[in-house]
Write a protein that holds these residues in place. Structure first.
Motif, PDB file in Angstrom:
ATOM      1  N   GLU A  40       0.824  -1.209   0.000  1.00 13.05           N
ATOM      2  CA  GLU A  40       0.000   0.000   0.000  1.00 13.05           C
ATOM      3  C   GLU A  40       0.860   1.262   0.000  1.00 13.05           C
ATOM      4  OE1 GLU A  40      -2.256  -3.408   0.920  1.00 13.05           O
ATOM      5  OE2 GLU A  40      -0.453  -2.675   1.962  1.00 13.05           O
ATOM      6  N   GLU A  41       1.944   1.236   0.761  1.00  7.39           N
ATOM      7  CA  GLU A  41       2.824   2.410   0.801  1.00  7.39           C
ATOM      8  C   GLU A  41       3.454   2.659  -0.563  1.00  7.39           C
ATOM      9  OE1 GLU A  41       7.036   3.909   2.776  1.00  7.39           O
ATOM     10  OE2 GLU A  41       6.055   2.124   3.605  1.00  7.39           O
ATOM     11  N   ALA A  42       3.942   1.590  -1.190  1.00  7.32           N
ATOM     12  CA  ALA A  42       4.567   1.729  -2.511  1.00  7.32           C
ATOM     13  C   ALA A  42       3.551   2.221  -3.541  1.00  7.32           C
ATOM     14  CB  ALA A  42       5.172   0.394  -2.940  1.00  7.32           C
ATOM     15  N   LEU A  43       2.350   1.638  -3.506  1.00  2.54           N
ATOM     16  CA  LEU A  43       1.320   2.040  -4.474  1.00  2.54           C
ATOM     17  C   LEU A  43       0.895   3.485  -4.272  1.00  2.54           C
ATOM     18  CD1 LEU A  43      -0.864  -1.183  -4.603  1.00  2.54           C
ATOM     19  CD2 LEU A  43       0.306  -0.123  -6.550  1.00  2.54           C
ATOM     20  N   SER A  44       0.803   3.920  -3.029  1.00  2.00           N
ATOM     21  CA  SER A  44       0.371   5.302  -2.782  1.00  2.00           C
ATOM     22  C   SER A  44       1.353   6.286  -3.412  1.00  2.00           C
ATOM     23  CB  SER A  44       0.221   5.565  -1.283  1.00  2.00           C
ATOM     24  OG  SER A  44       1.472   5.567  -0.626  1.00  2.00           O
ATOM     25  N   LYS A  45       2.644   5.976  -3.359  1.00  2.00           N
ATOM     26  CA  LYS A  45       3.646   6.841  -3.994  1.00  2.00           C
ATOM     27  C   LYS A  45       3.477   6.835  -5.518  1.00  2.00           C
ATOM     28  CE  LYS A  45       7.180   5.910  -0.462  1.00  2.00           C
ATOM     29  NZ  LYS A  45       8.501   5.276  -0.234  1.00  2.00           N
ATOM     30  N   SER A  46       3.289   5.643  -6.079  1.00  3.76           N
ATOM     31  CA  SER A  46       3.140   5.555  -7.532  1.00  3.76           C
ATOM     32  C   SER A  46       1.895   6.302  -8.010  1.00  3.76           C
ATOM     33  CB  SER A  46       3.073   4.082  -7.978  1.00  3.76           C
ATOM     34  OG  SER A  46       4.329   3.443  -7.826  1.00  3.76           O
ATOM     35  N   PHE A  47       0.777   6.111  -7.303  1.00  2.00           N
ATOM     36  CA  PHE A  47      -0.466   6.771  -7.702  1.00  2.00           C
ATOM     37  C   PHE A  47      -0.358   8.296  -7.542  1.00  2.00           C
ATOM     38  CE2 PHE A  47      -2.655   2.577  -6.626  1.00  2.00           C
ATOM     39  CZ  PHE A  47      -2.792   2.220  -7.961  1.00  2.00           C
ATOM     40  N   LYS A  48       0.277   8.733  -6.458  1.00  2.00           N
ATOM     41  CA  LYS A  48       0.445  10.172  -6.252  1.00  2.00           C
ATOM     42  C   LYS A  48       1.213  10.796  -7.414  1.00  2.00           C
ATOM     43  CE  LYS A  48       2.662  13.548  -3.210  1.00  2.00           C
ATOM     44  NZ  LYS A  48       3.550  13.747  -2.048  1.00  2.00           N
ATOM     45  N   ASN A  49       2.300  10.161  -7.798  1.00  2.00           N
ATOM     46  CA  ASN A  49       3.116  10.710  -8.882  1.00  2.00           C
ATOM     47  C   ASN A  49       2.468  10.531 -10.246  1.00  2.00           C
ATOM     48  OD1 ASN A  49       5.527  11.898  -7.617  1.00  2.00           O
ATOM     49  ND2 ASN A  49       5.851   9.822  -6.829  1.00  2.00           N
ATOM     50  N   ALA A  50       1.587   9.542 -10.362  1.00  2.00           N
ATOM     51  CA  ALA A  50       0.840   9.370 -11.616  1.00  2.00           C
ATOM     52  C   ALA A  50      -0.063  10.573 -11.880  1.00  2.00           C
ATOM     53  CB  ALA A  50       0.008   8.093 -11.574  1.00  2.00           C
ATOM     54  N   THR A  51      -0.503  11.238 -10.813  1.00  2.00           N
ATOM     55  CA  THR A  51      -1.345  12.427 -10.989  1.00  2.00           C
ATOM     56  C   THR A  51      -0.514  13.659 -11.341  1.00  2.00           C
ATOM     57  OG1 THR A  51      -1.268  13.095  -8.657  1.00  2.00           O
ATOM     58  CG2 THR A  51      -2.978  11.515  -9.280  1.00  2.00           C
ATOM     59  N   ILE A  52       0.770  13.636 -10.986  1.00  2.00           N
ATOM     60  CA  ILE A  52       1.641  14.797 -11.228  1.00  2.00           C
ATOM     61  C   ILE A  52       2.077  14.871 -12.691  1.00  2.00           C
ATOM     62  CG2 ILE A  52       3.944  15.735 -10.693  1.00  2.00           C
ATOM     63  CD1 ILE A  52       3.467  14.737  -7.795  1.00  2.00           C
ATOM     64  N   VAL A  53       2.368  13.713 -13.286  1.00  2.00           N
ATOM     65  CA  VAL A  53       2.767  13.670 -14.696  1.00  2.00           C
ATOM     66  C   VAL A  53       1.515  13.799 -15.560  1.00  2.00           C
ATOM     67  CG1 VAL A  53       3.877  12.292 -16.487  1.00  2.00           C
ATOM     68  CG2 VAL A  53       4.753  12.223 -14.145  1.00  2.00           C
ATOM     69  N   SER A  54       1.583  14.589 -16.620  1.00  6.90           N
ATOM     70  CA  SER A  54       0.393  14.770 -17.444  1.00  6.90           C
ATOM     71  C   SER A  54       0.730  14.822 -18.924  1.00  6.90           C
ATOM     72  CB  SER A  54      -0.346  16.055 -17.042  1.00  6.90           C
ATOM     73  OG  SER A  54       0.454  17.184 -17.275  1.00  6.90           O
ATOM     74  N   PHE A  55      -0.201  14.324 -19.727  1.00  4.21           N
ATOM     75  CA  PHE A  55      -0.183  14.482 -21.186  1.00  4.21           C
ATOM     76  C   PHE A  55      -1.612  14.249 -21.669  1.00  4.21           C
ATOM     77  CE2 PHE A  55       1.278  10.176 -20.127  1.00  4.21           C
ATOM     78  CZ  PHE A  55       0.416   9.359 -20.839  1.00  4.21           C
ATOM     79  N   ALA A  56      -1.939  14.786 -22.802  1.00  7.32           N
ATOM     80  CA  ALA A  56      -3.305  14.699 -23.324  1.00  7.32           C
ATOM     81  C   ALA A  56      -3.718  13.248 -23.500  1.00  7.32           C
ATOM     82  CB  ALA A  56      -3.401  15.444 -24.654  1.00  7.32           C
ATOM     83  N   GLY A  57      -4.865  12.890 -22.894  1.00  5.65           N
ATOM     84  CA  GLY A  57      -5.397  11.532 -23.041  1.00  5.65           C
ATOM     85  C   GLY A  57      -4.854  10.534 -22.041  1.00  5.65           C
ATOM     86  N   LYS A  58      -4.024  10.979 -21.102  1.00  6.34           N
ATOM     87  CA  LYS A  58      -3.397  10.062 -20.133  1.00  6.34           C
ATOM     88  C   LYS A  58      -4.442   9.169 -19.451  1.00  6.34           C
ATOM     89  CE  LYS A  58      -2.485  11.360 -15.931  1.00  6.34           C
ATOM     90  NZ  LYS A  58      -1.928  12.084 -14.746  1.00  6.34           N
TER      91      LYS A  58
END
Length: 423
Positions: free
Chosen positions: A394-412
């Motif tokens: 859960e700790e590892a996933l929370s970091k990955s999901f948090k950073n997944a919201t920071i990176v952006s591109f059209a249609g992500k």
């Protein structure tokens, strides 16, 4: 030592990241690489299957080792190309011979190998287009769902699972008619196995072996494992159900017979074996082999290897792997794949990527990216993977999901439930 890594995806970026940590490396080249690998290695504008160009480059740059990431160059015989050329044969290639790569290059070859060496797998039969009626008859003998596999390489999309017999027959006909090109000229029809899957990775020097960290990937585009198959939407390691008892069975019933089987069959194999497993009532069975590391599993497996990876690769090359130490990080590693809108169907490329410099606490591996006018843009269906460590899943996933919201591109797009089915 100078190392040339072949490939351009997230797997290759993760391999490059791990190789680069070794004090043994003088220069690391990646052919062709991507916008991420250029930050830690020297990208070379050569296709992974352009053997003549790879030869010229290897000699010019005094390459000491070639590490093969994807399946295409292996199935096309890059190992044999080096072995049979007097000017190249001193350079070890980490990857099996063309014969050995048939474990992945032909589903029928892989199944025959398993049967021959008493490796547990699903009941199956293989058919060509001229045997359509016989294939229909075999389908009718099976209980749904029906599993159809194109025999050859189909970029991870050659497996179809259908619940309806009529639809399965229609799909079979479509495969024979060229849905997957030449890959579907022979089709393997399998009994469906019900259980939970995981990926076991083995390094072998053709004699001894090391079992790398076990991972579980998520192939479906939709949450809850729904929708179309993809190349992989994320991965987790370790895998809770693959405990010591389960892995003892895997080693005794699958890994040892596989390595011994390659020796008995006189198949030259120095590289990685990816064993796609399913636990059926707690008993491991093989779904398929691949002749290389998996993607996106490599993006978590590399995080969990504490040993000098180049030392392990040298063990493969010199057949001294049994003398090498494989040390595993006990922490969890997870990765979440960011994909282009529309993937795995039609999607657009060239979308600018923002937020990469805002990522903190995770490692970004590039999969389908390139530089365009100095900016990083999308260049594939699977674009980036966000990999993280954690004391818990859960700790590892929370970091990955948090950073997944920071990176952006059209249609992500990305799945927000990676690891949902593991304790």
């Amino acid at each position: 030592m100078n190392i040339l890594l072949l490939g351009s995806g997230g797997r290759e970026h993760a391999l490059a990241w791990k190789i680069k940590q070794s004090t043994r490396v003088s220069k690391l080249f990646v052919a062709p690489g991507n916008a991420g690998t250029r930050l830690i290695a020297e990208n070379v504008n050569i296709s992974a299957t352009d053997f003549a160009a790879i030869k010229a480059f290897s000699l010019k740059e005094k390459v000491d080792m070639v590490v093969v990431g994807p399946e295409d160059p292996l199935v096309k015989g890059v190992y044999d190309f080096f072995q049979t050329d007097d000017s190249l044969k001193h350079i070890p290639v980490i990857g099996p011979s063309k014969h050995g790569a048939q474990l992945e290059g032909s589903k029928d070859f892989g199944k025959q190998f398993m049967m021959r060496h008493n490796i547990p797998t699903a009941r199956y039969k293989s058919f060509s287009a001229s045997e359509l009626e016989g294939a229909y008859d075999f389908l009718s003998e099976l209980n749904p769902p029906y599993v159809l596999k194109a025999d050859g390489l189909a970029a991870g999309k050659g497996v179809v699972i259908l619940d309806d017999l009529g639809l399965a027959k229609n799909e079979l006909k479509a495969m024979f008619d060229g849905r997957f090109g030449d890959a579907g000229s022979t089709v393997v029809i399998e009994e469906f196995l019900s259980g939970i899957e995981c990926s076991v990775f083995v390094m072998t020097d053709g004699d001894s072996y090391k079992i790398l960290p076990v991972a579980k990937d998520y192939k479906r585009i939709g949450e809850g494992d729904t929708g179309a198959n993809t190349g992989g939407m994320g991965a987790v390691s370790p895998v809770s159900f693959a405990d010591a008892d389960f892995m003892k069975k895997v080693e005794e019933r699958i890994v040892i017979p596989t390595v011994e089987g390659l020796k008995k069959d006189e198949i030259d194999y120095k590289g990685f074996i990816f064993v796609g497993l399913i636990a059926v009532d707690g008993e491991p069975m093989v779904i398929e082999y691949n002749a290389r590391m998996g993607d996106p599993e490599t993006e978590v497996v590399m995080l969990r290897i504490k040993s000098d990876f180049v030392d392990l690769l040298e063990g493969v090359a010199t057949q001294t792997l049994r003398d090498k130490i494989l040390e595993i990080d006990t922490r969890y590693a997870t990765t979440v794949m960011l994909v282009s809108g529309g993937y795995p169907g039609d999607y657009e490329k060239g979308k600018p990527i923002a937020g990469l410099d805002g990522v903190s606490g995770s490692i970004v591996f590039h999969a389908g990216t390139k530089l365009a006018n100095g900016a990083v843009v999308t260049d594939g269906g699977r674009v980036l993977t966000i990999s993280s460590y954690g004391e818990t899943k859960e700790e590892a996933l929370s970091k990955s999901f948090k950073n997944a919201t920071i990176v952006s591109f059209a249609g992500k797009n990305y799945r927000k439930d990676i690891g949902f089915d593991l304790q």
